[in-house]
Write an enzyme that holds these catalytic residues in place. Structure first.
Site, PDB file in Angstrom:
ATOM      1  CD  GLU A  84      -9.591  -2.735  -9.116  1.00 58.83           C
ATOM      2  OE1 GLU A  84      -9.262  -3.119 -10.241  1.00 58.83           O
ATOM      3  OE2 GLU A  84      -8.769  -2.556  -8.204  1.00 58.83           O
ATOM      4  CB  CYS A 108      -1.470   6.314   1.795  1.00 62.42           C
ATOM      5  SG  CYS A 108      -2.650   6.800   3.055  1.00 62.42           S
ATOM      6  N   GLY A 155     -10.754   3.925  -1.204  1.00 65.60           N
ATOM      7  CA  GLY A 155     -11.374   5.039  -0.503  1.00 65.60           C
ATOM      8  C   GLY A 155     -11.198   5.019   0.997  1.00 65.60           C
ATOM      9  CB  SER A 187      -9.799  -0.508   7.258  1.00 66.97           C
ATOM     10  OG  SER A 187      -8.438  -0.157   7.344  1.00 66.97           O
ATOM     11  CB  SER A 210      -4.200   2.101   7.708  1.00 70.07           C
ATOM     12  OG  SER A 210      -5.123   1.229   7.113  1.00 70.07           O
ATOM     13  CG  LEU A 211       0.006   2.470  13.771  1.00 70.70           C
ATOM     14  CD1 LEU A 211      -0.453   3.861  14.162  1.00 70.70           C
ATOM     15  CD2 LEU A 211       0.045   1.575  15.018  1.00 70.70           C
ATOM     16  CB  CYS A 329      -3.581  -4.693   1.332  1.00 73.23           C
ATOM     17  SG  CYS A 329      -4.416  -5.785   2.414  1.00 73.23           S
TER      18      CYS A 329
END
Ligand code: SAH
Length: 343
Positions: A84, A108, A155, A187, A210-211, A329
């Site tokens: 996408e 995640c 990804g 990212s 991405s923390l 997101c």
């Protein structure tokens, strides 16, 4: 095929190398996906191309438009797999959000793509093609040029390192789209070794991490990659990246209800921010349908952000876009297209 390979194919059949250059321009500069349309080549050459080569173009499967103007598509790849991509329009910019892999291997816990298997890496051409298609929507729907690209689709870009860099090379090259690297952000969930490699390769694009938690125990719970790439390792890699590139890192921080939005969490984040020049984007959690997490309270998010700002950190709250079409997101999971195909 590279420019040299295409040129060689022409010289080997006794033709001129510059024909190869023409084909290359059709493919990459004019985004042409049919040999028949390469109008400065004669019919014999076009037939020869047709019978000897295939263009693995990415095709738009379907297109959904959000009430806020965000556009999302499923892109069908030549082998039938789907990814996408999203266009996010704003007053001052038109941003393309593109995928780097089919599915993802990182699992995640809060991310819809994390529930899919990683099927394969996208090629540089497939990455480039997504940008070309999304760029066309910016023109046709909003009459505006594409200004920014973020690798925040499906990804983990740094686990498809050379193809992502190859795609960016084409996007920025005058032979391709000629876009500026300053407008591109990759990212990552935090692959320390690859962040070091980005620095050594002297890349010119921006980097986001991405923390989501500045504490290893918490981060391990939501991002399994943290077990092998802990905060210390990632911070060291980012410091190295900054020392080489002088670029400020963006930290993305999803605020989850009752998990990472307390004052203690804000203090931990502040300490982490002191390790490397950065800015923080606080992101609203977008539901993915598994009911494990909830969006943090808006007032709490604002307080969290204000605390960082009071302490000298550049921090912004980013409101979600495209939620009604699962384009926000973490919501990219090929949902609607597969349903459409089944029915
Ligand atoms: N693998 C890369 C690229 C994906 S980016 C990375 O992890 O950075 C996707 C961005 O959306 C990341 O910042 C990710 O943490 C965030 N995200 C994932 N799931 C989300 C959700 N449910 N709500 C809000 N943001 C989410």
């Amino acid at each position: 095929m590279s420019l040299d390979e295409i040129k060689t194919a022409f010289t080997q059949r006794g033709d001129k190398a510059f024909r190869g250059q023409q084909v290359y321009e059709w493919l990459w500069k004019k985004s042409c996906i049919r040999f028949e349309e390469m109008s400065n080549l004669n019919a014999e050459t076009r037939n020869w191309l047709n019978s000897n080569f295939i263009i693995h173009a990415v095709k738009v499967e379907d297109k959904q438009i959000s009430s806020d103007g965000t556009i999302k598509s499923g892109f069908r790849l030549h082998d039938g797999l789907l990814v996408e991509g999203v266009l996010i329009p704003a007053d001052d910019r038109m941003t393309a959000c593109v995928s780097s892999q089919v599915g993802c291997s990182l699992t995640c816990k809060f991310c819809a793509t994390g529930t899919l298997n990683r099927e394969r890496n996208l090629t540089p051409g497939e990455i480039y093609d997504q940008v070309v298609l999304i760029r066309n929507w910016a023109q046709t729907h909003y009459q505006k040029p594409l200004t920014n690209i973020v690798f925040m689709g499906m990804g983990e870009p740094l686990l498809n390192y050379s193809n992502v860099l190859g795609g960016i090379e084409k996007i920025t090259s005058p032979e391709g789209l000629g876009m500026s690297s300053d407008r591109i952000t990759v990212s990552t969930a935090g692959i320390a070794k690859m962040i070091v490699k980005l620095a050594d390769d002297n890349v010119k694009f921006n980097l986001a991490l991405s923390l989501h938690a500045a504490n290893d125990t918490k981060r391990n719970q939501i991002m399994p990659i943290n077990e092998s790439n802990n905060l210390h390792a990632v911070a060291e890699a980012l410091r190295y990246f900054h020392s080489k590139t002088k670029k400020r890192i963006t930290f993305e921080y999803i605020a989850f209800n009752n998990f990472n939005e307390s004052l203690k969490d804000a203090k931990e984040l502040l300490d982490f921010c002191k390790k490397v020049p950065c800015k923080v984007n606080i992101i609203e959690y977008n539901p993915t349908g598994d009911n494990q997490f909830e969006k943090a309270d808006t007032a709490k998010i604002d307080n969290f952000c204000a605390y960082l700002e009071r302490n000298g950190i550049v921090a912004r709250v980013r409101r979600s876009r495209g939620k009604d079409i699962d384009a926000a997101c973490g919501q990219l999971a090929n949902k609607k297209h597969e349903e459409a195909i089944v029915s």
